[in-house]
Design a protein around this motif. Structure first.
Motif, short mmCIF file in Angstrom:
data_model
loop_
_atom_site.label_atom_id
_atom_site.label_comp_id
_atom_site.label_asym_id
_atom_site.label_seq_id
_atom_site.Cartn_x
_atom_site.Cartn_y
_atom_site.Cartn_z
N GLN A 149 21.61 93.05 51.23
CA GLN A 149 22.89 92.98 50.75
C GLN A 149 24.47 93.47 51.28
OE1 GLN A 149 22.17 96.28 48.10
NE2 GLN A 149 24.16 96.85 48.87
N ASP A 175 29.49 88.07 42.24
CA ASP A 175 30.28 86.80 43.33
C ASP A 175 29.04 86.42 44.38
OD1 ASP A 175 32.31 87.01 46.31
OD2 ASP A 175 32.10 88.70 46.44
N GLU A 212 28.88 85.82 47.84
CA GLU A 212 28.27 86.49 48.37
C GLU A 212 26.09 85.48 48.06
OE1 GLU A 212 28.17 90.26 47.28
OE2 GLU A 212 29.85 90.86 47.57
N VAL A 262 22.54 90.81 47.21
CA VAL A 262 23.79 90.90 47.54
C VAL A 262 24.40 92.19 46.87
CG1 VAL A 262 24.08 88.37 47.01
CG2 VAL A 262 23.81 89.42 45.00
N ASP A 263 25.95 92.14 47.42
CA ASP A 263 25.98 93.30 47.01
C ASP A 263 26.85 93.34 45.22
OD1 ASP A 263 26.28 95.40 47.80
OD2 ASP A 263 28.56 95.60 48.66
N VAL A 311 31.55 87.56 55.01
CA VAL A 311 30.09 87.86 54.16
C VAL A 311 29.57 86.61 54.97
CG1 VAL A 311 29.71 87.68 51.54
CG2 VAL A 311 31.38 88.27 52.48
N TYR A 359 25.89 88.22 56.93
CA TYR A 359 24.17 87.96 56.19
C TYR A 359 23.86 86.93 57.61
CZ TYR A 359 24.51 88.73 51.28
OH TYR A 359 24.25 89.70 50.67
N SER A 361 29.13 91.95 51.28
CA SER A 361 30.15 92.22 51.25
C SER A 361 31.33 91.84 51.53
CB SER A 361 29.97 92.93 49.75
OG SER A 361 30.76 94.25 49.95
N TYR A 409 23.93 84.62 51.07
CA TYR A 409 22.77 85.04 51.40
C TYR A 409 22.00 83.69 51.59
CZ TYR A 409 18.51 86.40 50.47
OH TYR A 409 16.65 86.88 49.69
#
Length: 472
Positions: A108, A154, A157, A149-150, A117, A121, A110, A161
């Protein structure tokens, strides 16, 4: 949002001349949560993007073992992936005696903007995956235990990812559990922890899993009828399933501290030890294993019974008793953002006899939000903890399975505090630095034997439950 048709073309690579021999029409589902933004009351609600997408899913026909296939996806027209030099994958051999897979958890990340972001990642999760494949080039598949993801709502995200994993997902199967961050809201964004997506449509739209979970089987004669109805069926359909590889079977459960918040009517209720949504998953697992003859048995779920932070195993005794009954060898979980391997456990007690207990592991985060072992539960955790390592990021775990047993290599990067900082606070990454030694073992050695003796099942007298009656 402009491509509505889902077409999968594929063929054997040997002899491929630019023409695909097989075409499968898939399903497309719009995922659009833009109207929910009006309900957001958090101070930082402008940090998320609710960009709509269309989820495309397709299935091949039956594939031959140990064959390399090329493929292309798209709308079947001009909007397709490469058809001149298409990506490829190889199916497993008919009899797989040994294999390795990559396990990740809690990637996760954000940020206020797309660039931040993507950078997070790539810097943490992308590096972990790349390092794992460089050190273990023959990984058979990737398995995540959730919190990918957080904020599940969203879009950026999710994009970041999968961008981090993309070079490997072209030819490597991917499986994922769902965690609390695939479900819950956030006071900073939505105004509370209450879910805006209780059935996790956004998360399910980004994974394609076998249709063999509790929504499809587990009850009735020989367990071939669905065991869940109503709201629970909606919740578990698409994120609870099993798959087989070699002589192993893997159960992916929907299990975190919000799973209990739903029953067949959608009413809110909370109980760790007695909950229909959880018990139905356990019944389903028993139903599958009643006749399954695979030697090794894994469970992957977001929160596990023996954690570092919320170490209260008595809350989970219903679950651990079911795992004992099913003869589960290894349970993989995340959530705590630290690495913890429990001792061999049977009947909620430590055992030293091989083949009589389950190894429970909490994986280190593949992202950057690391955790520490919270002191208020040390007196509980120390009774069952074999090894733990905290303050690590960009972690990965490679698990080797063969006829002799199951072993694991766990690696991560240690974080060091700057200027006497004692814990990681949100949005304060700059207060820590990475240990210059790079990746290090998270356990007592680079390769730890988890078990060398498969467990026995105790399901001979267990009866399939009756099929539930769908409520009007």
């Amino acid at each position: 949002m402009t491509i509505h048709t889902s077409v999968l073309n594929y063929a054997k690579k040997d002899g491929f001349n630019g023409t695909f021999t097989e075409t499968m029409i898939g399903e497309s589902t719009p995922i659009d949560q833009r109207d929910l933004y009006e309900t957001f009351t958090g101070q930082y609600k402008n940090e998320v993007e609710l960009t709509p997408i269309i989820s495309h899913k397709a299935e091949t026909g039956i594939l031959e073992p140990d064959i390399e296939y090329v493929y292309s996806v798209g709308d079947g027209g001009i909007n397709v992936t490469d058809i001149v030099n298409p990506p490829s994958f190889r199916t497993p051999a008919a009899n797989v005696n040994e294999f390795s897979f990559l396990w990740l958890t809690d990637a996760q990340g954000s940020g206020k903007d797309v660039e931040t972001v993507y950078r997070k990642y790539e810097q943490y999760t992308g590096r972990a995956v790349e390092t794992a494949f460089n050190n273990h080039p023959d990984l058979s598949f990737i398995l995540s235990t959730g919190d990918n993801v957080d904020f599940a709502f969203d879009t950026k995200e999710w994009d970041a990812y999968y961008n981090a994993l993309q070079p490997y997902l072209y030819n490597t199967p991917y499986y994922s559990a769902t965690g609390n961050h695939e479900y819950e809201g956030n006071p900073r964004i939505t105004g509370s922890w209450d879910s805006i997506d209780p059935y996790m449509i956004t998360a399910k739209g980004r994974i394609n899993v076998p249709k063999n979970g509790p929504a499809y089987q587990g009850a009735g004669t020989n367990g071939l009828e669905p065991i869940v109805t109503g709201a629970i069926k909606q919740r578990l359909d698409g994120n609870t399933y099993y798959f087989e590889y070699g002589d192993a079977i893997f159960f992916v459960l929907d299990y975190s501290d919000n799973t209990s918040n739903i029953d067949e009517t959608g009413d809110q209720g909370f109980s760790f030890s007695s909950d229909k949504a959880i018990n139905d998953q356990l019944y389903w697992m028993k139903s599958v294993l009643k006749t399954n003859k695979k030697k090794w048995r894994f469970v992957a779920m977001h929160q596990g019974p023996y954690l570092g932070r919320f170490a209260q195993p008595t809350y989970w005794q219903t679950v651990t008793e079911a795992f004992d009954e099913c003869g589960i060898d290894v349970v993989l979980s995340g959530h705590d953002h630290l690495y913890l391997r429990a001792k061999l456990m049977y009947n909620n007690q430590v055992t030293t006899i091989p083949g009589t207990g389950t190894t429970y592991i909490t994986g280190g985060t593949a992202g950057y939000e690391f955790g520490t072992l919270y002191g208020q539960y040390n007196n509980v955790a120390e009774t069952y903890t074999e090894k733990y390592t905290d303050w690590v990021v960009s972690s990965y775990h490679v698990i080797d399975v063969n006829e002799s047993g199951i072993s694991m290599t766990a690696k991560g990067i240690k974080m060091l505090p700057i200027d006497g900082i004692t814990e990681q606070q949100e949005d304060h990454e700059d207060e820590f630095k990475e240990d210059e030694s790079g990746y290090r073992s998270l356990d007592v050695s680079s390769e730890v034997v988890l078990t060398n003796t498969s467990r026995k099942k105790n399901l001979s007298s267990w009866k399939y439950p009756n099929s539930p009656v769908e409520k009007p």
